[in-house]
Motif scaffolding. Sequence first.
Motif, PDB file in Angstrom:
ATOM      1  N   GLY A 228       0.748  -1.247   0.076  1.00  0.00           N
ATOM      2  CA  GLY A 228      -0.113  -0.109   0.118  1.00  0.00           C
ATOM      3  C   GLY A 228       0.997   1.308   0.193  1.00  0.00           C
ATOM      4  O   GLY A 228       0.594   2.191   0.753  1.00  0.00           O
TER       5      GLY A 228
ATOM      6  N   GLY B 222      -1.011   7.822   2.322  1.00  0.00           N
ATOM      7  CA  GLY B 222      -0.474   9.319   2.353  1.00  0.00           C
ATOM      8  C   GLY B 222       0.511   8.779   3.812  1.00  0.00           C
ATOM      9  O   GLY B 222       1.548   9.548   3.894  1.00  0.00           O
TER      10      GLY B 222
ATOM     11  N   LEU C   8      -3.939  -5.130  -3.921  1.00  0.00           N
ATOM     12  CA  LEU C   8      -3.793  -5.674  -2.732  1.00  0.00           C
ATOM     13  C   LEU C   8      -4.847  -6.559  -2.023  1.00  0.00           C
ATOM     14  O   LEU C   8      -4.988  -7.327  -1.436  1.00  0.00           O
ATOM     15  CB  LEU C   8      -3.055  -4.929  -1.745  1.00  0.00           C
ATOM     16  N   ALA C   9      -6.150  -5.854  -2.480  1.00  0.00           N
ATOM     17  CA  ALA C   9      -7.423  -6.338  -2.012  1.00  0.00           C
ATOM     18  C   ALA C   9      -7.824  -7.594  -2.561  1.00  0.00           C
ATOM     19  O   ALA C   9      -8.852  -8.378  -2.301  1.00  0.00           O
ATOM     20  CB  ALA C   9      -8.441  -5.239  -2.165  1.00  0.00           C
TER      21      ALA C   9
ATOM     22  N   GLY D 191      -5.715   0.460   3.099  1.00  0.00           N
ATOM     23  CA  GLY D 191      -7.079   0.612   3.673  1.00  0.00           C
ATOM     24  C   GLY D 191      -8.071   1.326   3.082  1.00  0.00           C
ATOM     25  O   GLY D 191      -7.707   2.312   2.493  1.00  0.00           O
ATOM     26  N   SER D 192      -9.063   1.190   3.438  1.00  0.00           N
ATOM     27  CA  SER D 192     -10.473   1.955   2.934  1.00  0.00           C
ATOM     28  C   SER D 192     -11.220   2.314   3.601  1.00  0.00           C
ATOM     29  O   SER D 192     -11.750   1.512   4.628  1.00  0.00           O
ATOM     30  CB  SER D 192     -10.992   1.084   1.766  1.00  0.00           C
TER      31      SER D 192
ATOM     32  N   THR E  60      -3.760  -0.606  11.774  1.00  0.00           N
ATOM     33  CA  THR E  60      -5.156  -0.834  11.811  1.00  0.00           C
ATOM     34  C   THR E  60      -5.659   0.568  12.258  1.00  0.00           C
ATOM     35  O   THR E  60      -5.657   1.294  11.493  1.00  0.00           O
ATOM     36  CB  THR E  60      -5.470  -1.854  12.943  1.00  0.00           C
TER      37      THR E  60
ATOM     38  N   TYR F 105     -16.014  -0.044   9.044  1.00  0.00           N
ATOM     39  CA  TYR F 105     -14.535   0.367   9.013  1.00  0.00           C
ATOM     40  C   TYR F 105     -14.021  -0.163  10.270  1.00  0.00           C
ATOM     41  O   TYR F 105     -12.919  -0.855  10.360  1.00  0.00           O
ATOM     42  CB  TYR F 105     -14.360   1.752   8.746  1.00  0.00           C
TER      43      TYR F 105
ATOM     44  N   LYS G 288     -11.335  -3.207  11.191  1.00  0.00           N
ATOM     45  CA  LYS G 288      -9.774  -2.679  12.021  1.00  0.00           C
ATOM     46  C   LYS G 288      -9.738  -3.477  13.240  1.00  0.00           C
ATOM     47  O   LYS G 288      -8.470  -3.945  13.653  1.00  0.00           O
ATOM     48  CB  LYS G 288      -9.740  -1.232  11.992  1.00  0.00           C
TER      49      LYS G 288
ATOM     50  N   PRO H 173      -3.240   4.374  14.382  1.00  0.00           N
ATOM     51  CA  PRO H 173      -3.198   5.716  14.606  1.00  0.00           C
ATOM     52  C   PRO H 173      -4.654   6.367  14.931  1.00  0.00           C
ATOM     53  O   PRO H 173      -5.795   5.718  14.510  1.00  0.00           O
ATOM     54  CB  PRO H 173      -3.147   6.105  13.102  1.00  0.00           C
ATOM     55  N   GLY H 174      -4.934   7.775  15.455  1.00  0.00           N
ATOM     56  CA  GLY H 174      -5.951   8.469  15.321  1.00  0.00           C
ATOM     57  C   GLY H 174      -6.194   9.115  14.008  1.00  0.00           C
ATOM     58  O   GLY H 174      -5.410   8.682  13.248  1.00  0.00           O
ATOM     59  N   PRO H 175      -7.047  10.166  13.879  1.00  0.00           N
ATOM     60  CA  PRO H 175      -7.159  10.716  12.723  1.00  0.00           C
ATOM     61  C   PRO H 175      -5.732  11.334  11.910  1.00  0.00           C
ATOM     62  O   PRO H 175      -5.167  12.115  12.906  1.00  0.00           O
ATOM     63  CB  PRO H 175      -8.398  11.557  12.941  1.00  0.00           C
ATOM     64  N   VAL H 176      -5.872  11.142  10.886  1.00  0.00           N
ATOM     65  CA  VAL H 176      -4.302  11.803  10.301  1.00  0.00           C
ATOM     66  C   VAL H 176      -4.857  12.489   8.936  1.00  0.00           C
ATOM     67  O   VAL H 176      -5.938  12.059   8.296  1.00  0.00           O
ATOM     68  CB  VAL H 176      -3.459  10.538   9.844  1.00  0.00           C
TER      69      VAL H 176
ATOM     70  N   THR I  42      -4.881  12.866   5.615  1.00  0.00           N
ATOM     71  CA  THR I  42      -4.407  12.024   4.282  1.00  0.00           C
ATOM     72  C   THR I  42      -5.651  12.167   3.343  1.00  0.00           C
ATOM     73  O   THR I  42      -6.691  12.658   3.648  1.00  0.00           O
ATOM     74  CB  THR I  42      -4.019  10.554   4.590  1.00  0.00           C
ATOM     75  N   ALA I  43      -5.397  11.593   2.015  1.00  0.00           N
ATOM     76  CA  ALA I  43      -6.513  11.520   1.012  1.00  0.00           C
ATOM     77  C   ALA I  43      -7.634  10.867   1.808  1.00  0.00           C
ATOM     78  O   ALA I  43      -8.957  11.182   1.496  1.00  0.00           O
ATOM     79  CB  ALA I  43      -6.251  10.860  -0.097  1.00  0.00           C
TER      80      ALA I  43
HETATM   81  N1  LIG Z   1      -5.799   8.639   7.499  1.00  0.00           N
HETATM   82  C1  LIG Z   1      -6.563   8.522   8.948  1.00  0.00           C
HETATM   83  O1  LIG Z   1      -7.064   9.269   9.518  1.00  0.00           O
HETATM   84  C2  LIG Z   1      -6.428   7.152   9.570  1.00  0.00           C
HETATM   85  C3  LIG Z   1      -6.574   6.842  10.552  1.00  0.00           C
HETATM   86  C4  LIG Z   1      -6.298   5.654  11.450  1.00  0.00           C
HETATM   87  C5  LIG Z   1      -5.829   4.562  10.399  1.00  0.00           C
HETATM   88  N2  LIG Z   1      -5.745   4.683   9.094  1.00  0.00           N
HETATM   89  C6  LIG Z   1      -5.163   3.645   8.385  1.00  0.00           C
HETATM   90  O2  LIG Z   1      -4.094   4.041   7.823  1.00  0.00           O
HETATM   91  C7  LIG Z   1      -3.863   3.271   6.616  1.00  0.00           C
HETATM   92  C8  LIG Z   1      -3.200   4.250   5.463  1.00  0.00           C
HETATM   93  O3  LIG Z   1      -4.396   5.234   5.010  1.00  0.00           O
HETATM   94  P1  LIG Z   1      -3.937   6.814   4.741  1.00  0.00           P
HETATM   95  O4  LIG Z   1      -4.453   7.522   5.819  1.00  0.00           O
HETATM   96  O5  LIG Z   1      -2.661   6.528   4.248  1.00  0.00           O
HETATM   97  O6  LIG Z   1      -4.995   6.799   3.481  1.00  0.00           O
HETATM   98  P2  LIG Z   1      -4.867   6.932   2.037  1.00  0.00           P
HETATM   99  O7  LIG Z   1      -3.860   8.000   1.801  1.00  0.00           O
HETATM  100  O8  LIG Z   1      -6.261   7.291   1.456  1.00  0.00           O
HETATM  101  O9  LIG Z   1      -4.135   5.636   1.388  1.00  0.00           O
HETATM  102  C9  LIG Z   1      -4.920   4.548   1.497  1.00  0.00           C
HETATM  103  C10 LIG Z   1      -4.141   3.418   0.489  1.00  0.00           C
HETATM  104  O10 LIG Z   1      -5.211   2.187   0.369  1.00  0.00           O
HETATM  105  C11 LIG Z   1      -5.182   1.773  -0.889  1.00  0.00           C
HETATM  106  N3  LIG Z   1      -6.557   1.341  -1.153  1.00  0.00           N
HETATM  107  C12 LIG Z   1      -7.527   1.979  -0.981  1.00  0.00           C
HETATM  108  N4  LIG Z   1      -8.809   1.403  -1.303  1.00  0.00           N
HETATM  109  C13 LIG Z   1      -8.215   0.033  -1.775  1.00  0.00           C
HETATM  110  C14 LIG Z   1      -8.824  -1.063  -2.584  1.00  0.00           C
HETATM  111  N5  LIG Z   1     -10.020  -1.215  -2.546  1.00  0.00           N
HETATM  112  N6  LIG Z   1      -7.914  -1.845  -2.988  1.00  0.00           N
HETATM  113  C15 LIG Z   1      -6.585  -1.753  -2.761  1.00  0.00           C
HETATM  114  N7  LIG Z   1      -6.003  -0.851  -2.215  1.00  0.00           N
HETATM  115  C16 LIG Z   1      -6.905   0.176  -1.753  1.00  0.00           C
HETATM  116  C17 LIG Z   1      -4.718   3.044  -1.830  1.00  0.00           C
HETATM  117  O11 LIG Z   1      -4.207   2.682  -3.003  1.00  0.00           O
HETATM  118  P3  LIG Z   1      -4.706   3.713  -4.188  1.00  0.00           P
HETATM  119  O12 LIG Z   1      -3.730   4.816  -3.964  1.00  0.00           O
HETATM  120  O13 LIG Z   1      -4.490   2.841  -5.387  1.00  0.00           O
HETATM  121  O14 LIG Z   1      -6.102   4.077  -4.312  1.00  0.00           O
HETATM  122  C18 LIG Z   1      -3.660   3.689  -0.619  1.00  0.00           C
HETATM  123  O15 LIG Z   1      -2.532   3.175  -1.038  1.00  0.00           O
HETATM  124  C19 LIG Z   1      -5.087   2.653   6.173  1.00  0.00           C
HETATM  125  O16 LIG Z   1      -5.015   1.116   6.596  1.00  0.00           O
HETATM  126  C20 LIG Z   1      -6.036   3.321   7.180  1.00  0.00           C
HETATM  127  O17 LIG Z   1      -7.360   2.583   7.346  1.00  0.00           O
HETATM  128  C21 LIG Z   1      -5.964   6.024   8.551  1.00  0.00           C
END
Ligand SMILES: NC(=O)c1ccc[n+]([C@@H]2O[C@H](COP(=O)([O-])OP(=O)(O)OC[C@H]3O[C@@H](n4cnc5c(N)ncnc54)[C@H](OP(=O)(O)O)[C@@H]3O)[C@@H](O)[C@H]2O)c1
Length: 265
Positions: A27, A31, A79-80, A107-108, A156, A170, A174, A200-203, A205-206
């Motif tokens: 992945g 972000g 990866l999904a 993750g999604s 997670t 979601y 997780k 993580p808490g809220p971050v 990213t996209a």
């Molecule tokens: N941001 C937050 O607030 C937060 C908080 C707690 C946990 N997290 C977790 O942190 C991890 C990283 O998230 P992020 O914040 O960095 O988000 P992000 O920038 O939106 O990245 C999401 C990643 O998951 C991939 N992805 C999304 N949907 C997918 C699908 N259906 N099949 C395969 N790949 C998919 C995306 O690939 P593409 O680039 O190809 O779309 C991208 O690489 C995730 O597991 C998320 O759940 C995030």
Amino acid sequence: MTVTAHPTTASDAATAAIAMRKVVILGATSGIALEVQRQLARRGCELLLVARSPQRLGEIQADLAIRGAERVLTYAADLASVQQHATIFEFVHQTLPDFDTVLLAYGSMRDQKDSETSVDVLLEELQVNFVSATAILTLFAADLERRGTGCLAAITSVAGDRGRRSNYVYGSAKGALSLFLQGLRSRLHPAGVRVITIKPGPVQTAMTDHLPNAARFANPAEVACDIVCALERRSPDVLYTPRIWRYVMTAVQQIPETIFKRLSF
Ligand SMILES: NC(=O)c1ccc[n+]([C@@H]2O[C@H](COP(=O)([O-])OP(=O)(O)OC[C@H]3O[C@@H](n4cnc5c(N)ncnc54)[C@H](OP(=O)(O)O)[C@@H]3O)[C@@H](O)[C@H]2O)c1
């Protein structure tokens, strides 16, 4: 797909430091992962990046090479899709067979309302965040267990610590992934393989940029710094990042269910 493992004899090698030099990121376009990769590149690590978009992978590869990465390999795959895992793993095995660290970062988080009205969306969310994640971790776990070394880490979320009405699909995926990692940690400990649960808490990213108050969320570089420290063994088995979320979630978990079910968040 059959998974072969040859457990080593019990040891406390999991507590000994290992050099983090060869890292697989599942992945790589996330972000949070982008910031982790930049920090690993500055340390001169070799990186193998897996994500869906070949174009984005090419851009990231060039950026990380400039930032000091020893070598950056890429592999474009979804990866999904569990059907693609064998070829992903084969590529890793052929090109970076002595990898020492794996970070699962994809993750999604779709709108909860969509999962409430469509079972297909619900199942997709569980597939991305739980089913496929546990499937690919199982392949990497067997390899590290056979070699008796290394570190598996997966992102997670604090959302998995308690089911909230606005985000429980979601959150449940997780939470289940966190439980899976807990058991995997126990299984791999005797083999000297470390398993890290990253919450993580809220971050910013996209994934969250459309949410209210997104500007107040944690900076991904700060979260990445905590993750890299954890990968380097300066952190507990379960990492809350930013650290305050450990205390926030401890408090949230204490709220009685009779009160919690009335809360609207
Ligand atoms: N941001 C937050 O607030 C937060 C908080 C707690 C946990 N997290 C977790 O942190 C991890 C990283 O998230 P992020 O914040 O960095 O988000 P992000 O920038 O939106 O990245 C999401 C990643 O998951 C991939 N992805 C999304 N949907 C997918 C699908 N259906 N099949 C395969 N790949 C998919 C995306 O690939 P593409 O680039 O190809 O779309 C991208 O690489 C995730 O597991 C998320 O759940 C995030």
